[in-house]
Design a protein around this motif. Structure first.
Motif: not given
Length: 245
Positions: A191-197, A204-212
């Protein structure tokens, strides 16, 4: 005694889980939380933000914060990759969604040099070509996942795998047709925070991570035949694993 933002969020989450607050319901606003919990307005705002960041709630400008109507997607890794699904001509998404609808957008299929990490995972020489299949998945119109598959070009370039529509059962069924049936899979998650792109790509909502997730598929003789690099909106997925002792 003043409650913390986390405690308020826990209370609201429990009311959502119990069904007291249902999808589409308006959550108590900041003034109500200030009054009921005896906290500062900023603490009330943080409590609601926590639920938004978790994907449980959405903000509507000028209206308030509401329980999210989008149902979470259970991603059952063991079930979705079972041969009795794709082997019978089904999409592996059927295991996740049941009767819910999904669409594919931004599909690109092309041949290119394998990126260094992909070449390593596929045990290819540097610069060796791969067939790349990149696509974005939307469930009920909401983007939930970006996925890019890489397969050795020399083995699949003359097959339906190199076409936009590989046919029923997807690329795993076509690999089986080529005598390259995937029988084992390995997945790495972080899990990590997403890039702007990426934030824009998956809404993605602000503050929501993504799962890679990086998945490698192997044939019966241990040969890596596909690498799939996926990016999931953590706010809409529930990861499930069914294991036997």
């Amino acid at each position: 005694m003043a409650e913390t933002a986390r405690q308020i969020a826990d209370d609201l989450r429990a009311r959502i889980s119990s069904g007291e607050l249902t999808p589409g319901d308006r959550l108590p606003g900041e003034p109500a939380l200030v009054r009921d919990y005896g906290v500062a307005k900023e603490t009330a705002r943080r409590a609601l933000t926590l639920l938004v960041d978790e994907g449980l709630a959405v903000r509507r400008r000028g209206s308030g914060t509401y329980v999210r109507e989008f149902r979470p997607i259970p991603r059952v890794a063991n079930k979705r990759l079972a041969k009795d699904g794709w082997g019978a001509g089904k999409s592996i998404w059927d295991a996740d969604l049941g009767d819910r609808e999904y669409t594919v957008s931004d599909l690109q299929v092309y041949e290119s040099e394998a990126p260094r990490q992909v070449a390593r995972l596929l045990e290819l020489s540097e610069g060796e070509p791969v067939i790349v299949r990149s696509r974005r998945y939307l469930v009920e119109g909401e983007p939930v996942q970006q996925a890019t598959s890489y397969l050795p070009a020399k083995q699949v370039r003359d097959s339906p795998i190199a076409q936009p529509d590989p046919g029923e059962g997807g690329i795993y069924r076509r690999l089986a047709d080529l005598g390259l049936e995937p029988v084992r899979f390995s997945e790495e998650l972080r899990a990590r925070m997403p890039s702007q792109e990426e934030t824009a790509l998956l809404a993605v909502s602000a503050g929501t991570p993504v799962v890679e997730i990086c998945r490698t598929a192997f044939t019966a003789d241990g040969r890596p035949i596909e690498v799939n690099q996926m990016l999931l909106n953590a706010g809409v997925y529930v990861m499930q694993y069914h294991l036997e002792s």
